[in-house]
Design a protein around this motif. Structure first.
Motif, mmCIF file in Angstrom:
data_model
loop_
_atom_site.group_PDB
_atom_site.id
_atom_site.type_symbol
_atom_site.label_atom_id
_atom_site.label_comp_id
_atom_site.label_asym_id
_atom_site.label_seq_id
_atom_site.Cartn_x
_atom_site.Cartn_y
_atom_site.Cartn_z
ATOM 1 N N LEU A 372 -8.189 9.602 -7.475
ATOM 2 C CA LEU A 372 -9.727 9.804 -8.016
ATOM 3 C C LEU A 372 -10.261 8.537 -8.475
ATOM 4 C CD1 LEU A 372 -11.965 11.465 -8.803
ATOM 5 C CD2 LEU A 372 -11.149 11.856 -11.036
ATOM 6 N N ALA A 373 -9.457 7.425 -9.098
ATOM 7 C CA ALA A 373 -10.026 6.496 -9.728
ATOM 8 C C ALA A 373 -10.036 5.381 -8.543
ATOM 9 C CB ALA A 373 -8.974 5.720 -10.590
ATOM 10 N N ARG A 374 -9.402 5.439 -7.559
ATOM 11 C CA ARG A 374 -9.389 4.564 -6.295
ATOM 12 C C ARG A 374 -11.116 4.945 -5.625
ATOM 13 N NH1 ARG A 374 -3.681 4.614 -5.612
ATOM 14 N NH2 ARG A 374 -2.859 2.504 -5.689
ATOM 15 N N LEU A 375 -11.002 6.325 -5.501
ATOM 16 C CA LEU A 375 -12.209 6.641 -4.725
ATOM 17 C C LEU A 375 -13.503 6.207 -5.589
ATOM 18 C CD1 LEU A 375 -12.906 10.564 -3.791
ATOM 19 C CD2 LEU A 375 -14.716 9.300 -4.931
ATOM 20 N N GLU A 376 -13.485 6.581 -6.749
ATOM 21 C CA GLU A 376 -14.781 6.120 -7.840
ATOM 22 C C GLU A 376 -14.929 4.617 -7.465
ATOM 23 O OE1 GLU A 376 -14.710 9.515 -11.143
ATOM 24 O OE2 GLU A 376 -13.620 7.658 -11.752
ATOM 25 N N ILE A 377 -13.893 3.790 -7.664
ATOM 26 C CA ILE A 377 -14.158 2.452 -7.520
ATOM 27 C C ILE A 377 -14.559 1.834 -6.165
ATOM 28 C CG2 ILE A 377 -12.659 0.147 -7.739
ATOM 29 C CD1 ILE A 377 -10.779 1.698 -9.543
#
Length: 417
Positions: A372-377
């Motif tokens: 999820l963090a990778r997607l948002e970044i």
């Protein structure tokens, strides 16, 4: 247990280690990490005064994180039940502080609800929220010039908060309250200055959280709602479900972790890009380069430290770490280990192996929300570079949150252009 006898540390060693915790280190801690690295052997430095190792090397950090001998949360287990504050009680049931089978049970139950499909389904939500937030942020003065925007308040705080709240199934009207709770848990986890006033506020927020989530597990099992909280409440493993306290603590953990990492990385990444204009130009040229998220995570490292207690001896290189000793894992130093990452402070979207970074830790406690963090970044920096190629940071030395572990600018002014 009889511990080995070590000579006292030299004044230079003690000074270098103590300097890591000075408030003045937070805006730029990397020179201090390098000072400790220079005193280390195989990326490890032992302080008998602390009965603890300091790990600056990538190999040492990785080995400890992946070892079953390295235990998380032992400091919490040693606190007598009667001495546990409301805030500490909230931490007790987080999977973050459990090991072995208890950890596997909690993580397995949460993971049943936090699937790759559920994460990927958030991409459209992230893009929609980004469009709204950036539209609201792009204001122009009477001459047609874009005004300065404080990007933490305008984007970095609301975006990840709204995404994780939507995933959990929490109501948007409670955003301000959830952000306050997330901040309190981050301060409790992150080693910010533990003043009596701060601890009292954290305890008050913990009581408020407990009141809010009281009986929620039973209610959601009787009347399921869309979102992760219902999925968490319904998840079973061998007939076992999360208890009310476990649901509360791990929902708060997801809320905090889902917010703090991305919230800190957005302004931290923009600040780093302002210092490396070549990397910004390359991002503008290819906003969706697949290496962007991991390289930003490696260099910015929104989680700077982690810690473990050794339950058994552990061999790392030619050094033996003894049972009962602590290990202070300096993840941000590991992510800039020159033996693994050439020119480590440089952002290089084409760097081979940048995804090996330890920004999400490694081993059994590898961050559940990494995807999820990778997607948002990825979506945030693609949108910023694609929409605002002339973006300029106008605050090169912003104030930082007083948190050496979950490190990030408190504010950052930019001109979107």
């Amino acid at each position: 247990m009889t511990l080995p006898v070590h000579a006292a540390s030299s004044p230079d060693v003690l000074s270098a280690v103590n300097a890591l915790w000075e408030p003045s280190a937070i805006p730029d801690p990397y020179g201090r990490y390098e000072a400790v690295r220079g005193l280390s052997r195989d990326g490890l430095l032992f302080l008998p005064e602390w009965n603890a190792w300091f790990a600056t090397g990538y190999a040492a950090n990785s080995a400890v994180l992946r070892s079953p001998a390295a235990l998380s949360g032992q400091w919490l287990a040693g606190v007598p039940q009667g001495a546990v504050s409301d805030g500490m009680q909230l931490l007790r049931h987080m999977m973050l502080w459990h090991n072995g089978l208890p950890h596997a049970r909690l993580r397995g139950l949460v993971q049943k609800a936090f699937t790759p499909r559920v994460v990927e389904e958030q991409r459209d939500l992230v893009r929609s929220l980004l469009a709204d937030l950036l539209r609201d942020a792009q204001k122009r003065d009477s001459a047609g010039e874009t005004e300065e925007v404080e990007i933490v308040a305008a984007l970095a705080h609301p975006l990840p908060a709204r995404v994780i709240m939507k995933m959990l199934g929490l109501q948007g009207g409670d955003e301000e309250k959830f952000l306050r709770w997330s901040g309190s848990v981050a301060e409790l986890l992150g080693g910010a200055d533990q003043s009596p006033a701060l601890l009292a506020r954290i305890d008050a927020d913990a009581r408020e959280m407990r009141s809010f989530f009281r009986d929620l597990a039973d209610e959601l099992r009787l009347h399921p709602q869309p979102g992760l909280l219902s999925a968490l409440a319904a998840a079973q493993d061998g007939g076992q479900q999360l208890s009310g306290d476990e649901l509360l603590s791990n929902a708060v953990l997801l809320l905090t972790a889902g917010h703090e990492t991305t919230s800190n990385l957005i302004p931290g990444g923009l600040l780093e890009l302002s210092r490396q204009p070549g990397a910004w130009a390359a991002l503008v040229h290819d906003p969706r380069h697949p290496g962007v998220a991991d390289e930003l995570l490696r260099v910015v490292a929104p989680v700077q430290f982690d810690g473990r207690q050794l339950g058994a001896d552990l061999q790392v290189g030619d050094q033996t770490l003894k049972a009962g000793q602590g290990v202070q894992l300096i993840l941000a130093a590991a992510n800039r280990d020159p033996q693994v990452f050439a020119d480590p402070a440089c952002l290089d979207w084409d760097r081979p192996g940048s995804s090996r970074h330890l920004a999400f830790a490694a081993g059994p406690h590898y961050c559940l929300g990494a995807s999820l963090a990778r997607l948002e970044i990825t979506e945030v920096f693609a949108a910023l570079a694609g929409r605002f190629p002339n973006l300029k940071v106008t605050q090169p030395h912003p104030p930082y949150k007083p948190n050496p572990v979950l490190r990030g600018p408190q504010e950052l002014h930019v001109r979107l252009g």
